[in-house]
Design an enzyme around this catalytic site. Structure first.
Site, PDB file in Angstrom:
ATOM      1  CB  THR A  52      49.677  32.958  43.229  1.00  0.00           C
ATOM      2  OG1 THR A  52      49.939  33.212  41.854  1.00  0.00           O
ATOM      3  CG2 THR A  52      49.636  31.455  43.469  1.00  0.00           C
ATOM      4  CB  THR A  53      45.686  32.030  47.348  1.00  0.00           C
ATOM      5  OG1 THR A  53      45.415  30.809  46.635  1.00  0.00           O
ATOM      6  CG2 THR A  53      44.686  33.081  46.912  1.00  0.00           C
ATOM      7  CB  SER A  69      44.982  41.470  46.748  1.00  0.00           C
ATOM      8  OG  SER A  69      43.636  41.273  47.140  1.00  0.00           O
ATOM      9  N   PRO A  70      44.833  38.312  48.029  1.00  0.00           N
ATOM     10  CG  PRO A  70      43.864  37.509  50.002  1.00  0.00           C
ATOM     11  CD  PRO A  70      44.701  38.635  49.451  1.00  0.00           C
ATOM     12  CD  GLN A  71      38.029  38.151  45.865  1.00  0.00           C
ATOM     13  OE1 GLN A  71      38.005  38.406  44.664  1.00  0.00           O
ATOM     14  NE2 GLN A  71      37.529  37.034  46.367  1.00  0.00           N
ATOM     15  CE  LYS A  92      40.021  28.781  46.599  1.00  0.00           C
ATOM     16  NZ  LYS A  92      41.390  29.319  46.491  1.00  0.00           N
ATOM     17  CG  HIS A 121      36.139  28.100  45.347  1.00  0.00           C
ATOM     18  ND1 HIS A 121      35.664  28.173  46.640  1.00  0.00           N
ATOM     19  CD2 HIS A 121      36.501  29.363  45.003  1.00  0.00           C
ATOM     20  CE1 HIS A 121      35.746  29.431  47.058  1.00  0.00           C
ATOM     21  NE2 HIS A 121      36.253  30.174  46.083  1.00  0.00           N
ATOM     22  CE  LYS A 150      40.068  25.151  32.678  1.00  0.00           C
ATOM     23  NZ  LYS A 150      38.933  24.324  33.137  1.00  0.00           N
ATOM     24  CB  THR A 156      37.037  35.283  49.834  1.00  0.00           C
ATOM     25  OG1 THR A 156      37.819  35.703  48.711  1.00  0.00           O
ATOM     26  CG2 THR A 156      35.924  36.285  50.086  1.00  0.00           C
TER      27      THR A 156
END
EC number: 1.17.1.8
Length: 328
Positions: free
Chosen positions: A150-151, A172-174, A212, A208, A61, A218
């Site tokens: 992608t984290t 970046s995770p965010q 997830k 979330h 998604k 974050t």
């Protein structure tokens, strides 16, 4: 139990109070100095930046949202993506483009051909935590600049792969620009006022969508700032909500966003319970991340073409340079 305030109790969102400014997008207007005061000169908007972008993860998604945002922004979507499973014979429709999905065994060959056909392509990765490092190593091997949204994965190894290859990457995770700005403000406060909240008790709740599986990156970043501010926190105490029923009843997530949201609440209390502070940021849907990712790809494309000496960036770099498009 710590609970988020339902959105209905908050002030109306600023983007719903446009008033007479509705419909003003699309061209900039300014008063001409040489004309009467009531004469407006229309200035055409700047030309759109366009380059090929490959979104690895169009079957998910988030990846699909980024692909849609990229095409809406005028970028050329390369009609290729990848899945973690082989023996796939499927396509994903994005706007007017049919994106062919390939399995992992074909990834290197397909990406090599993409490099030849689209030498200025930028790759965006929204896959899975266990694919982060292998994907990054392949991008670096082929000299493909990439945005890693992608984290998870081994983050130290991720940075080392980019450094050793001298490849361009934005990690970046965010990707939500406004959330990144909030994180930057927290980091500035932590650096300038260390110990300001010494002795305070911290409670954290994050909610979330059920898909997830990992803890919010974050939330971990904000907690790290609070720790620099003198707060002691055990990550095992974090309240992590993934149950849709609890999200509806306790957290106040709108039903239409149960499958795509990010709600965070940080509550601080003084040692004698006489003072409390609360920080809250709630995101419904994925558009904030998709638009931020497109901004990140545009930023990285400019850095590659200017042969910038710096090779690894994050969303703070995007914010500092003002490389953000206005959102409708």
């Amino acid at each position: 139990m710590l609970a988020l305030r339902p959105p209905s109790t908050l002030s109306p969102a600023p983007w719903r109070r446009r008033g007479s400014l509705d419909g003003a997008a699309g061209a900039t207007q300014r008063v001409s100095a040489a004309a009467p005061a009531n004469t407006l000169e229309t200035v055409p908007p700047p030309a759109r930046l366009s380059f090929p972008i490959l979104v690895n993860g169009c079957t998910g998604k988030m990846g699909l949202s980024v692909a849609e945002a990229a095409t809406s922004s005028g970028l050329h979507l390369v009609p290729v993506s990848f899945s973690s499973r082989d023996m796939l014979d499927r396509t994903v429709r994005v706007g007017r483009t049919d994106v062919q999905i390939y399995g992992p065994s074909a990834k290197e060959d397909v990406l090599s051909s993409i490099v030849d056909e689209f030498p200025d392509v930028v790759v965006v990765d929204y896959t899975a935590p266990d694919s982060v490092n292998a994907n990054a190593e392949l991008y670096c091997k082929l000299g493909l600049p990439f945005v890693m949204g992608t984290t998870g994965g081994d983050r130290q190894l991720l940075y080392k792969s980019v450094q050793d290859s001298n490849n361009y990457a934005l990690i970046s995770p965010q990707m939500g620009k406004q959330v990144v700005a909030f994180l930057a403000a927290m980091e500035i406060m932590a650096e300038q006022f260390p110990g300001a909240f010494s002795g305070y008790h911290l409670e954290v709740l994050e909610s979330h969508q059920a898909g997830k599986v990992d803890i919010s990156g974050t939330a971990k970043a904000v907690i790290a700032c609070f720790e620099k501010l003198g707060v002691s926190y055990d990550m095992n105490r974090m309240v992590k909500i993934r149950d849709p029923e609890q999200q509806l009843e306790m957290v106040g997530v709108p039903e239409e966003h149960i499958e795509g949201h990010a709600f965070h609440l940080y509550h601080l209390t003084s040692p004698d319970d006489s003072v409390s502070f609360e920080f809250q940021h709630n995101v419904c849907g994925r558009s904030i991340y998709a638009e931020g990712t497109v901004d990140a790809a545009m930023f990285l494309h400019r850095k590659v073409h200017s042969n910038d000496s710096k090779r690894i960036y994050d969303m703070i770099d995007v914010l500092r340079e003002g490389s953000m498009r206005a959102q409708d």
